[in-house]
Design an enzyme around this catalytic site. Structure first.
Site, PDB file in Angstrom:
ATOM      1  N   ASP A  34       0.831  -1.213   0.000  1.00 16.31           N
ATOM      2  CA  ASP A  34       0.000   0.000   0.000  1.00 16.31           C
ATOM      3  C   ASP A  34       0.865   1.263   0.000  1.00 16.31           C
ATOM      4  OD1 ASP A  34      -2.354   1.520   0.119  1.00 16.31           O
ATOM      5  OD2 ASP A  34      -2.597   1.252   2.275  1.00 16.31           O
ATOM      6  N   ILE A 125       1.767  -7.894   6.512  1.00 18.81           N
ATOM      7  CA  ILE A 125       1.522  -7.508   7.904  1.00 18.81           C
ATOM      8  C   ILE A 125       0.178  -8.010   8.438  1.00 18.81           C
ATOM      9  CG2 ILE A 125       3.047  -5.507   7.814  1.00 18.81           C
ATOM     10  CD1 ILE A 125       0.523  -3.744   7.628  1.00 18.81           C
TER      11      ILE A 125
END
Length: 173
Positions: A34, A125
């Site tokens: 991202d 993550i």
């Protein structure tokens, strides 16, 4: 027929019609894929994401859904943002992860994309075990393009490291 290809590398370097972003629900950038997409794509992506937050997604993009923006400075026409689920052993969220791929492909087809690059959604993550993330991704893409008679010519999985590449390779064979 849609080709499924694998590349070990940086998704922001891909020359495709659409790059899929493993976004967080805020749509305002973050870490990992991202952050890299927002940094390399430049301020145009963030501006469109802010517009989406101000209009349709005031509470953020729900997990498993997808939405498209410009690709800014990336060598693509669009970025398709999808929010993967966080992995937990207490609840099976596999269907939400599969939905990320289905919804991203649906948006890509609506846009007229012929080539789409995916990261390993939720396998960073968000903690999804890579082998299972690869299985879900490959099975869902195969099923989705077959069932929808997709016009997408290539789905490219762009994997950051050798471990991810090998996990996906075991499921593409």
């Amino acid at each position: 027929m849609t080709a499924i290809t694998l590349i070990q590398g940086d998704i922001t370097q891909q020359s495709v019609d659409a790059i899929v972003n493993a976004a967080n629900s805020s749509l305002l950038g973050g870490g990992g894929v991202d952050g890299a997409i927002h940094r390399r794509g430049g301020p145009a992506i963030l501006a469109e994401c802010r517009d989406l937050r101000a209009s349709r997604y005031g509470r953020g993009l729900p997990t498993g859904q997808a939405v498209a923006t410009t690709a800014g400075n990336l060598d693509a026409r669009w970025v398709i943002h999808t929010v993967g689920p966080r992995f937990t052993r207490e609840e099976n969220r596999s269907e939400l992860l599969a939905s990320c791929y289905r919804e991203s492909l649906r948006i890509a087809d609506e846009l007229g994309a012929r080539t789409v690059a995916f990261p390993a959604v939720s396998a960073g993550i968000y903690g999804w075990p890579m082998e299972d993330a690869a299985r879900i991704a490959v099975e869902t893409v195969r099923e989705s393009v077959r069932e929808t008679e997709s016009a997408i010519e290539e789905v490219r999985f762009v994997l950051f490291d050798e471990q991810a590449y090998e996990a996906f390779a075991r499921h593409v064979r």
